[in-house]
Design a protein around this motif. Structure first.
Motif, short mmCIF file in Angstrom:
data_model
loop_
_atom_site.label_atom_id
_atom_site.label_comp_id
_atom_site.label_asym_id
_atom_site.label_seq_id
_atom_site.Cartn_x
_atom_site.Cartn_y
_atom_site.Cartn_z
N SER A 138 9.11 7.56 6.57
CA SER A 138 7.72 7.40 6.13
C SER A 138 6.99 8.73 6.24
O SER A 138 7.32 9.57 7.07
CB SER A 138 7.00 6.32 6.94
OG SER A 138 6.85 6.72 8.27
N ASN A 167 -1.33 13.76 0.60
CA ASN A 167 -2.58 13.65 -0.17
C ASN A 167 -3.11 12.22 -0.20
O ASN A 167 -3.41 11.67 -1.26
CB ASN A 167 -2.39 14.16 -1.60
CG ASN A 167 -1.97 15.61 -1.63
OD1 ASN A 167 -2.35 16.39 -0.75
ND2 ASN A 167 -1.16 15.98 -2.60
N SER A 168 -3.19 11.60 0.94
CA SER A 168 -3.69 10.23 1.12
C SER A 168 -2.82 9.17 0.45
O SER A 168 -3.23 8.03 0.31
CB SER A 168 -5.12 10.09 0.59
OG SER A 168 -5.97 11.00 1.26
N LYS A 169 -1.63 9.53 0.04
CA LYS A 169 -0.70 8.59 -0.54
C LYS A 169 0.43 8.35 0.47
O LYS A 169 1.07 9.31 0.92
CB LYS A 169 -0.14 9.15 -1.85
CG LYS A 169 0.54 8.14 -2.72
CD LYS A 169 0.86 8.75 -4.07
CE LYS A 169 1.46 7.73 -4.99
NZ LYS A 169 1.78 8.27 -6.30
N LYS A 170 0.65 7.10 0.82
CA LYS A 170 1.63 6.76 1.85
C LYS A 170 2.96 6.38 1.21
O LYS A 170 3.00 5.61 0.25
CB LYS A 170 1.12 5.61 2.71
CG LYS A 170 -0.13 5.96 3.49
CD LYS A 170 -0.62 4.79 4.28
CE LYS A 170 -1.90 5.15 5.03
NZ LYS A 170 -2.41 4.03 5.80
N TYR A 171 4.04 6.91 1.78
CA TYR A 171 5.39 6.62 1.32
C TYR A 171 6.16 5.97 2.46
O TYR A 171 6.06 6.38 3.61
CB TYR A 171 6.11 7.90 0.91
CG TYR A 171 5.54 8.54 -0.33
CD1 TYR A 171 6.03 8.20 -1.59
CD2 TYR A 171 4.52 9.47 -0.24
CE1 TYR A 171 5.51 8.78 -2.72
CE2 TYR A 171 3.99 10.06 -1.38
CZ TYR A 171 4.49 9.71 -2.61
OH TYR A 171 3.98 10.27 -3.73
N TYR A 172 6.95 4.97 2.11
CA TYR A 172 7.75 4.26 3.11
C TYR A 172 9.07 3.87 2.48
O TYR A 172 9.13 3.48 1.32
CB TYR A 172 7.01 3.02 3.61
CG TYR A 172 7.67 2.35 4.77
CD1 TYR A 172 7.70 2.95 6.01
CD2 TYR A 172 8.27 1.11 4.62
CE1 TYR A 172 8.31 2.34 7.08
CE2 TYR A 172 8.89 0.49 5.69
CZ TYR A 172 8.90 1.11 6.92
OH TYR A 172 9.51 0.51 7.99
N GLU A 215 2.95 10.73 4.70
CA GLU A 215 1.72 10.63 3.92
C GLU A 215 1.44 11.99 3.29
O GLU A 215 1.43 13.01 3.98
CB GLU A 215 0.55 10.22 4.82
CG GLU A 215 -0.72 9.96 4.06
CD GLU A 215 -1.83 9.38 4.92
OE1 GLU A 215 -2.98 9.39 4.46
OE2 GLU A 215 -1.54 8.93 6.04
N LEU A 261 10.27 14.60 -2.48
CA LEU A 261 8.83 14.69 -2.26
C LEU A 261 8.48 16.15 -2.00
O LEU A 261 9.17 16.83 -1.24
CB LEU A 261 8.39 13.85 -1.06
CG LEU A 261 8.48 12.34 -1.20
CD1 LEU A 261 8.19 11.67 0.14
CD2 LEU A 261 7.50 11.84 -2.24
N LYS A 281 0.83 -1.20 0.00
CA LYS A 281 0.00 0.00 0.00
C LYS A 281 0.86 1.25 0.00
O LYS A 281 0.36 2.35 -0.09
CB LYS A 281 -0.90 0.02 1.23
CG LYS A 281 -1.89 -1.11 1.28
CD LYS A 281 -2.69 -1.04 2.57
CE LYS A 281 -3.60 -2.26 2.67
NZ LYS A 281 -4.36 -2.26 3.94
N TYR A 282 2.17 1.06 0.12
CA TYR A 282 3.09 2.17 0.22
C TYR A 282 3.85 2.39 -1.08
O TYR A 282 4.15 1.46 -1.81
CB TYR A 282 4.11 1.93 1.34
CG TYR A 282 3.48 1.88 2.71
CD1 TYR A 282 3.26 3.05 3.43
CD2 TYR A 282 3.09 0.67 3.28
CE1 TYR A 282 2.67 3.02 4.69
CE2 TYR A 282 2.50 0.63 4.53
CZ TYR A 282 2.30 1.80 5.23
OH TYR A 282 1.72 1.76 6.46
N CYS A 283 4.19 3.64 -1.33
CA CYS A 283 5.00 4.00 -2.49
C CYS A 283 6.42 4.29 -2.03
O CYS A 283 6.65 4.64 -0.87
CB CYS A 283 4.43 5.25 -3.16
SG CYS A 283 2.76 5.03 -3.78
#
Length: 135
Positions: free
Chosen positions: A48, A52-57, A50, A30, A9-11
């Motif tokens: 990590s 705009n509702s986009k999660k990064y890890y 977030e 980012l 679920k993470y980018c």
């Protein structure tokens, strides 16, 4: 047995990095990051956030050791800059991460590529032979 594909679920963010004799500088590309989590250990970096509702890890197992307590990070509007202090100063890192496999999201910062010229020393051959003769 058919196993389902692993889907995250993470980018993963894009990373640019460069080094000096004393530091390794990592830029996480980012924009508009308001809040983020960062943990640095001797040979590992975790990040990590977030947006705009986009999660990064991100987990990076670093090529060399760093002094985690001396880490400095800045949130610039277009990137997160992380300054790591090398544990072995003047030791050049061959790459950012331990893995030898190329990661398309990690690149060396082109603004910090420097050309090096080999140093050519001309020795006076008479002096050199004279020195050996005295010994």
């Amino acid at each position: 047995m058919n196993c389902p594909e692993l889907v995250s679920k993470y980018c993963n963010p894009t990373i640019k990095w460069y080094q000096t004799d004393l530091t390794v500088v990592i830029s996480i590309q980012l924009t508009d990051v308001s809040d983020y989590y960062l943990r640095v250990e001797n040979d590992c970096l975790q990040f990590s956030t977030e947006i705009n509702s986009k999660k990064y890890y991100l987990i990076l197992y670093l090529f060399g050791s760093v002094i985690a307590e001396k880490t400095v990070h800045k949130n610039i509007v277009r990137e997160i800059k992380i300054y790591l202090i090398k544990a072995l100063k003047w030791f050049p890192w061959l790459r950012l991460i331990k893995s030898k496999e190329r990661n398309p999201l990690i690149s060396y910062d082109p603004e910090h590529i420097q050309e090096t010229e080999p140093i050519r020393k001309d020795y006076d051959s008479n002096y050199f032979y004279l020195y050996i003769y005295i010994l």
